[in-house]
Write an enzyme that holds these catalytic residues in place. Structure first.
Site, mmCIF file in Angstrom:
data_model
loop_
_atom_site.group_PDB
_atom_site.id
_atom_site.type_symbol
_atom_site.label_atom_id
_atom_site.label_comp_id
_atom_site.label_asym_id
_atom_site.label_seq_id
_atom_site.Cartn_x
_atom_site.Cartn_y
_atom_site.Cartn_z
ATOM 1 N N ASP A 13 28.064 38.370 35.628
ATOM 2 C CA ASP A 13 28.727 38.591 36.894
ATOM 3 C C ASP A 13 30.216 38.677 36.563
ATOM 4 O O ASP A 13 30.646 38.259 35.485
ATOM 5 C CB ASP A 13 28.437 37.421 37.846
ATOM 6 C CG ASP A 13 29.144 37.563 39.178
ATOM 7 O OD1 ASP A 13 29.177 38.688 39.709
ATOM 8 O OD2 ASP A 13 29.674 36.554 39.661
ATOM 9 N N LEU A 14 31.001 39.193 37.477
ATOM 10 C CA LEU A 14 32.422 39.389 37.180
ATOM 11 C C LEU A 14 33.316 38.411 37.938
ATOM 12 O O LEU A 14 34.036 37.610 37.336
ATOM 13 C CB LEU A 14 32.803 40.834 37.519
ATOM 14 C CG LEU A 14 34.218 41.309 37.208
ATOM 15 C CD1 LEU A 14 34.628 40.951 35.798
ATOM 16 C CD2 LEU A 14 34.321 42.806 37.436
ATOM 17 N N ASP A 15 33.227 38.445 39.241
ATOM 18 C CA ASP A 15 34.080 37.585 40.064
ATOM 19 C C ASP A 15 33.729 36.120 39.853
ATOM 20 O O ASP A 15 32.601 35.705 40.081
ATOM 21 C CB ASP A 15 33.919 37.932 41.548
ATOM 22 C CG ASP A 15 34.302 39.373 41.835
ATOM 23 O OD1 ASP A 15 35.132 39.922 41.103
ATOM 24 O OD2 ASP A 15 33.751 39.942 42.789
ATOM 25 N N THR A 21 38.767 36.931 40.339
ATOM 26 C CA THR A 21 38.979 37.929 41.387
ATOM 27 C C THR A 21 38.345 37.471 42.693
ATOM 28 O O THR A 21 38.592 38.068 43.737
ATOM 29 C CB THR A 21 38.409 39.291 40.978
ATOM 30 O OG1 THR A 21 37.058 39.122 40.543
ATOM 31 C CG2 THR A 21 39.216 39.888 39.831
ATOM 32 N N LYS A 49 30.043 34.723 48.316
ATOM 33 C CA LYS A 49 30.064 34.927 46.868
ATOM 34 C C LYS A 49 28.813 35.652 46.392
ATOM 35 O O LYS A 49 27.693 35.281 46.740
ATOM 36 C CB LYS A 49 30.182 33.589 46.130
ATOM 37 C CG LYS A 49 31.553 32.943 46.208
ATOM 38 C CD LYS A 49 31.592 31.686 45.348
ATOM 39 C CE LYS A 49 32.962 31.044 45.353
ATOM 40 N NZ LYS A 49 32.989 29.822 44.501
ATOM 41 N N SER A 120 27.671 43.057 38.519
ATOM 42 C CA SER A 120 28.528 42.602 39.605
ATOM 43 C C SER A 120 28.261 43.408 40.859
ATOM 44 O O SER A 120 28.027 44.622 40.800
ATOM 45 C CB SER A 120 30.002 42.755 39.206
ATOM 46 O OG SER A 120 30.848 42.541 40.320
ATOM 47 N N ALA A 121 28.317 42.742 42.005
ATOM 48 C CA ALA A 121 28.174 43.445 43.275
ATOM 49 C C ALA A 121 29.415 44.259 43.602
ATOM 50 O O ALA A 121 29.391 45.080 44.521
ATOM 51 C CB ALA A 121 27.910 42.434 44.400
ATOM 52 N N LYS A 151 22.143 41.094 45.467
ATOM 53 C CA LYS A 151 21.768 39.715 45.173
ATOM 54 C C LYS A 151 21.493 38.988 46.489
ATOM 55 O O LYS A 151 22.163 39.249 47.484
ATOM 56 C CB LYS A 151 22.904 39.007 44.416
ATOM 57 C CG LYS A 151 23.300 39.683 43.118
ATOM 58 C CD LYS A 151 24.562 39.052 42.535
ATOM 59 C CE LYS A 151 25.048 39.831 41.336
ATOM 60 N NZ LYS A 151 26.320 39.322 40.783
ATOM 61 N N GLU A 175 26.449 33.490 36.007
ATOM 62 C CA GLU A 175 26.775 33.590 37.431
ATOM 63 C C GLU A 175 27.493 32.342 37.924
ATOM 64 O O GLU A 175 27.350 31.264 37.346
ATOM 65 C CB GLU A 175 25.486 33.763 38.258
ATOM 66 C CG GLU A 175 25.113 35.200 38.554
ATOM 67 C CD GLU A 175 25.964 35.803 39.658
ATOM 68 O OE1 GLU A 175 26.835 35.097 40.215
ATOM 69 O OE2 GLU A 175 25.762 36.994 39.955
ATOM 70 N N ASP A 176 28.236 32.515 39.017
ATOM 71 C CA ASP A 176 28.875 31.357 39.651
ATOM 72 C C ASP A 176 28.408 31.175 41.083
ATOM 73 O O ASP A 176 28.946 30.333 41.801
ATOM 74 C CB ASP A 176 30.403 31.495 39.614
ATOM 75 C CG ASP A 176 30.913 32.578 40.561
ATOM 76 O OD1 ASP A 176 30.231 33.616 40.711
ATOM 77 O OD2 ASP A 176 31.998 32.391 41.145
#
Length: 224
Positions: A13-15, A21, A49, A120-121, A151, A175-176
């Site tokens: 995941d990115l954020d 971000t 999120k 990432s979404a 997700k 993931e967070d």
């Protein structure tokens, strides 16, 4: 039970995992919530999120006053306005904004021969990676515009493994968010949650912060 030696790749995941971000998403969505009269709460911020832009907007509208109904066109305009606000914020990113430990982890994983992809979404993921100076480390990025569901549906992480030409059992997803962890688990991958264990209780592995994530630490956690 998947062994560490089975792992050949990582899907990120990115954020909130590679860079913070998420705070920019929060700022931009907060502006949207103010515009439509939805009270901004920590619970709402957490719920946004890891889910898609339109699903996030719908959640904000659902938590707001039921005094009016928004048309599809109005929703698209709100989402586009939010995205422009968000893009203005992420344009300020530099490699210094990579979360602690993540640059080292990404570089060491590639050096050890692991394949990396992004799940990432965010439709802005390519732009974010470019600003962070990380594009060259990733085989590919799942395009969320091509997905049938966001997700917690597992499709995005299934696609992330396909990009790597690996079986799901050979991939660890990072993931967070709780929605992201469910997505990873549904795809049949090993889920690595970064953040509060109480929030990410379904994760196979859990690290409180990004600085704790390393190949050695993951191997140790998978053998405990």
């Amino acid at each position: 039970m998947t062994k560490f030696s089975d792992i050949k790749g990582f899907a990120f995941d990115l954020d909130g995992v590679i860079a913070d971000t998420a705070r920019f998403h929060g700022q931009a969505w907060h502006q949207t919530a103010d515009e439509v009269g939805t009270p901004w709460t920590p619970e709402l911020a957490e719920g946004l999120k890891g889910i898609s832009r339109m699903d996030s907007l719908q959640m904000i509208l659902d938590h707001g006053p039921k005094t009016r109904t928004y048309t599809v066109d109005e929703k698209e305009m709100l989402a586009e306005k939010k995205n422009k606000n968000y893009q203005a914020l992420i344009a300020t990113l530099t490699p210094n904004d990579i979360l602690p430990g993540m640059a080292d982890f990404i570089q060491s994983a590639v050096a050890k021969g692991y394949q990396l992809s992004v799940a990432s979404a965010s439709k802005n993921a390519p732009m974010i990676l470019e600003h962070l100076g990380l594009t060259r480390y990733f085989v590919g990025i799942v395009d969320p515009a091509t997905l049938h569901a966001g997700k917690p549906d597992p499709e995005i992480f299934t696609r992330a493994a396909e990009i790597l030409q690996l079986q799901p059992s050979q991939v660890i997803g990072l993931e967070d968010s709780a929605a992201g962890i469910r997505s990873i688990n549904g795809a049949g991958e090993v889920s690595l949650g970064i953040g509060e264990q109480s929030v990410l209780q379904e994760a196979t592995l859990n690290f409180a912060t990004t600085v704790e994530v390393s190949l050695t630490a993951i191997e140790q956690a998978m053998t405990d």
